[in-house]
Motif scaffolding. Sequence first.
Motif, PDB file in Angstrom:
ATOM      1  N   LEU A   1       0.823  -1.210   0.000  1.00 11.90           N
ATOM      2  CA  LEU A   1       0.000   0.000   0.000  1.00 11.90           C
ATOM      3  C   LEU A   1       0.856   1.260   0.000  1.00 11.90           C
ATOM      4  O   LEU A   1       0.534   2.244  -0.681  1.00 11.90           O
ATOM      5  CB  LEU A   1      -0.922   0.001   1.218  1.00 11.90           C
ATOM      6  N   THR A   2       1.945   1.237   0.742  1.00 13.15           N
ATOM      7  CA  THR A   2       2.845   2.393   0.771  1.00 13.15           C
ATOM      8  C   THR A   2       3.504   2.591  -0.579  1.00 13.15           C
ATOM      9  O   THR A   2       3.614   3.724  -1.075  1.00 13.15           O
ATOM     10  CB  THR A   2       3.914   2.212   1.862  1.00 13.15           C
ATOM     11  N   CYS A   3       3.955   1.509  -1.198  1.00 16.03           N
ATOM     12  CA  CYS A   3       4.574   1.606  -2.526  1.00 16.03           C
ATOM     13  C   CYS A   3       3.606   2.206  -3.538  1.00 16.03           C
ATOM     14  O   CYS A   3       3.968   3.088  -4.322  1.00 16.03           O
ATOM     15  CB  CYS A   3       5.043   0.225  -2.996  1.00 16.03           C
ATOM     16  N   VAL A   4       2.373   1.738  -3.516  1.00 17.26           N
ATOM     17  CA  VAL A   4       1.380   2.214  -4.484  1.00 17.26           C
ATOM     18  C   VAL A   4       1.021   3.675  -4.224  1.00 17.26           C
ATOM     19  O   VAL A   4       0.991   4.496  -5.157  1.00 17.26           O
ATOM     20  CB  VAL A   4       0.120   1.326  -4.437  1.00 17.26           C
ATOM     21  N   SER A   5       0.742   4.020  -2.971  1.00 18.30           N
ATOM     22  CA  SER A   5       0.287   5.379  -2.662  1.00 18.30           C
ATOM     23  C   SER A   5       1.377   6.407  -2.939  1.00 18.30           C
ATOM     24  O   SER A   5       1.104   7.480  -3.516  1.00 18.30           O
ATOM     25  CB  SER A   5      -0.164   5.459  -1.203  1.00 18.30           C
TER      26      SER A   5
ATOM     27  N   ALA B   1      -3.256   3.478  16.569  1.00 20.00           N
ATOM     28  CA  ALA B   1      -4.069   2.284  16.331  1.00 20.00           C
ATOM     29  C   ALA B   1      -3.961   1.859  14.869  1.00 20.00           C
ATOM     30  O   ALA B   1      -3.945   2.698  13.958  1.00 20.00           O
ATOM     31  CB  ALA B   1      -5.527   2.562  16.694  1.00 20.00           C
ATOM     32  N   VAL B   2      -3.884   0.551  14.648  1.00 20.54           N
ATOM     33  CA  VAL B   2      -3.679   0.033  13.292  1.00 20.54           C
ATOM     34  C   VAL B   2      -4.811   0.464  12.358  1.00 20.54           C
ATOM     35  O   VAL B   2      -4.589   0.746  11.175  1.00 20.54           O
ATOM     36  CB  VAL B   2      -3.554  -1.503  13.320  1.00 20.54           C
ATOM     37  N   GLY B   3      -6.022   0.509  12.880  1.00 22.81           N
ATOM     38  CA  GLY B   3      -7.152   0.939  12.056  1.00 22.81           C
ATOM     39  C   GLY B   3      -6.976   2.344  11.509  1.00 22.81           C
ATOM     40  O   GLY B   3      -7.285   2.619  10.339  1.00 22.81           O
ATOM     41  N   TRP B   4      -6.449   3.244  12.349  1.00 23.96           N
ATOM     42  CA  TRP B   4      -6.187   4.610  11.895  1.00 23.96           C
ATOM     43  C   TRP B   4      -5.085   4.631  10.837  1.00 23.96           C
ATOM     44  O   TRP B   4      -5.129   5.435   9.903  1.00 23.96           O
ATOM     45  CB  TRP B   4      -5.810   5.490  13.075  1.00 23.96           C
ATOM     46  N   SER B   5      -4.104   3.767  10.987  1.00 26.85           N
ATOM     47  CA  SER B   5      -3.030   3.704  10.006  1.00 26.85           C
ATOM     48  C   SER B   5      -3.567   3.277   8.646  1.00 26.85           C
ATOM     49  O   SER B   5      -3.235   3.863   7.607  1.00 26.85           O
ATOM     50  CB  SER B   5      -1.947   2.718  10.462  1.00 26.85           C
ATOM     51  N   LEU B   6      -4.415   2.255   8.629  1.00 28.00           N
ATOM     52  CA  LEU B   6      -5.001   1.798   7.370  1.00 28.00           C
ATOM     53  C   LEU B   6      -5.916   2.865   6.767  1.00 28.00           C
ATOM     54  O   LEU B   6      -5.913   3.076   5.552  1.00 28.00           O
ATOM     55  CB  LEU B   6      -5.793   0.513   7.608  1.00 28.00           C
ATOM     56  N   ALA B   7      -6.681   3.532   7.617  1.00 24.64           N
ATOM     57  CA  ALA B   7      -7.569   4.587   7.123  1.00 24.64           C
ATOM     58  C   ALA B   7      -6.765   5.732   6.515  1.00 24.64           C
ATOM     59  O   ALA B   7      -7.149   6.301   5.474  1.00 24.64           O
ATOM     60  CB  ALA B   7      -8.448   5.103   8.263  1.00 24.64           C
ATOM     61  N   ALA B   8      -5.634   6.071   7.144  1.00 23.31           N
ATOM     62  CA  ALA B   8      -4.815   7.178   6.652  1.00 23.31           C
ATOM     63  C   ALA B   8      -4.233   6.861   5.279  1.00 23.31           C
ATOM     64  O   ALA B   8      -4.275   7.696   4.364  1.00 23.31           O
ATOM     65  CB  ALA B   8      -3.688   7.476   7.644  1.00 23.31           C
ATOM     66  N   ILE B   9      -3.703   5.658   5.107  1.00 25.90           N
ATOM     67  CA  ILE B   9      -3.094   5.316   3.825  1.00 25.90           C
ATOM     68  C   ILE B   9      -4.162   5.155   2.744  1.00 25.90           C
ATOM     69  O   ILE B   9      -3.933   5.486   1.566  1.00 25.90           O
ATOM     70  CB  ILE B   9      -2.217   4.052   3.957  1.00 25.90           C
TER      71      ILE B   9
ATOM     72  N   PRO C   1       1.328  12.725   8.431  1.00 24.92           N
ATOM     73  CA  PRO C   1       0.730  11.485   7.898  1.00 24.92           C
ATOM     74  C   PRO C   1       1.687  10.306   7.890  1.00 24.92           C
ATOM     75  O   PRO C   1       1.256   9.154   7.952  1.00 24.92           O
ATOM     76  CB  PRO C   1       0.321  11.877   6.473  1.00 24.92           C
ATOM     77  N   VAL C   2       2.988  10.575   7.829  1.00 22.95           N
ATOM     78  CA  VAL C   2       3.965   9.495   7.786  1.00 22.95           C
ATOM     79  C   VAL C   2       3.971   8.723   9.101  1.00 22.95           C
ATOM     80  O   VAL C   2       4.292   7.527   9.129  1.00 22.95           O
ATOM     81  CB  VAL C   2       5.365  10.053   7.462  1.00 22.95           C
ATOM     82  N   VAL C   3       3.623   9.380  10.202  1.00 24.05           N
ATOM     83  CA  VAL C   3       3.575   8.714  11.500  1.00 24.05           C
ATOM     84  C   VAL C   3       2.640   7.504  11.446  1.00 24.05           C
ATOM     85  O   VAL C   3       2.940   6.429  11.983  1.00 24.05           O
ATOM     86  CB  VAL C   3       3.116   9.697  12.594  1.00 24.05           C
ATOM     87  N   TYR C   4       1.509   7.656  10.776  1.00 20.49           N
ATOM     88  CA  TYR C   4       0.523   6.580  10.713  1.00 20.49           C
ATOM     89  C   TYR C   4       1.047   5.395   9.907  1.00 20.49           C
ATOM     90  O   TYR C   4       0.797   4.235  10.253  1.00 20.49           O
ATOM     91  CB  TYR C   4      -0.778   7.111  10.100  1.00 20.49           C
ATOM     92  N   LEU C   5       1.776   5.678   8.835  1.00 18.96           N
ATOM     93  CA  LEU C   5       2.325   4.607   8.001  1.00 18.96           C
ATOM     94  C   LEU C   5       3.397   3.830   8.745  1.00 18.96           C
ATOM     95  O   LEU C   5       3.387   2.594   8.767  1.00 18.96           O
ATOM     96  CB  LEU C   5       2.901   5.193   6.705  1.00 18.96           C
ATOM     97  N   ILE C   6       4.332   4.542   9.334  1.00 22.04           N
ATOM     98  CA  ILE C   6       5.435   3.877  10.039  1.00 22.04           C
ATOM     99  C   ILE C   6       4.906   3.136  11.265  1.00 22.04           C
ATOM    100  O   ILE C   6       5.359   2.022  11.579  1.00 22.04           O
ATOM    101  CB  ILE C   6       6.512   4.908  10.436  1.00 22.04           C
ATOM    102  N   SER C   7       3.947   3.721  11.958  1.00 21.04           N
ATOM    103  CA  SER C   7       3.391   3.075  13.142  1.00 21.04           C
ATOM    104  C   SER C   7       2.706   1.762  12.782  1.00 21.04           C
ATOM    105  O   SER C   7       2.904   0.730  13.448  1.00 21.04           O
ATOM    106  CB  SER C   7       2.398   4.015  13.839  1.00 21.04           C
TER     107      SER C   7
END
Length: 253
Positions: A145-149, A222-230, A203-209
């Motif tokens: 997901l990070t690669c694509v986004s 929270a992992v859910g917030w990380s997925l929502a952010a990306i 926003p990078v905090v959510y990806l790395i976390s």
Amino acid sequence: MNGHAIWTMYRHEMARFNRTLGQSLVSPVLSTSLYFVVFGAALGSRIDEVEGVAYGAFIVPGLVMLSVMTQSISNASFGIYFPKFIGTIYEHLSAPVSFIEIAIGYVGAAATKALIVGGIILGTAFFFVDLQILHPFAMLAFLVLTCVSFSLLGFIIGLWAKNFEQLQIVPLLIITPLVFLGGSFYSITMLPPVWQTLSLFNPVVYLISGFRWAFFGQSDIAVGWSLAAIALFTVICIGIVGWIFRTGWRLRD
């Protein structure tokens, strides 16, 4: 969906990657090794553990994300800017292909390159630290997901740039500082309360976390917030790409 056109653009971009395979792969490995020497050895001798994880292992997700983000942006931005530079972008615009197919071809190739680099860096990390991945499928999902986004972001930068210098402005002045301030080499819980709050706007905090949670089962967010952010970031990038192709902004210059 014109699969033949997508495959042609994808294969063309991957061929360029293969021609510079040594440079594309050796450079990230050397950079990662230096990070381990500088941060893992120097700081690791003073910081034994972070949240119960050895510091050398703790920084691995941040190092992978740092390389993946920069590689995604660099590959995608140069990939679409070069056709603009030499004028072949007009062949894409006049061909019976949609902007979605063009984006899939170029973004898919850039994401694949970044994924390969990320995998090699992760493999390199095992030579330096004792590393275990608690949630391998989640780790792979966050990585893809990070690669694509960020490849989509690089695609937008390539469409926006008017010269080669502008291709480096966003990665150098925005993305790299955000990555370093996004908890790549530390946990945001180590910061004073005010800076913890400010970090939540990065926003990078959510990806790395989220990526770090896949390794150690621990995260600052929270992992859910990380997925929502990306997911939100990806949708915004797709919308911007669609707007650029519909309006012709920077494509008709």
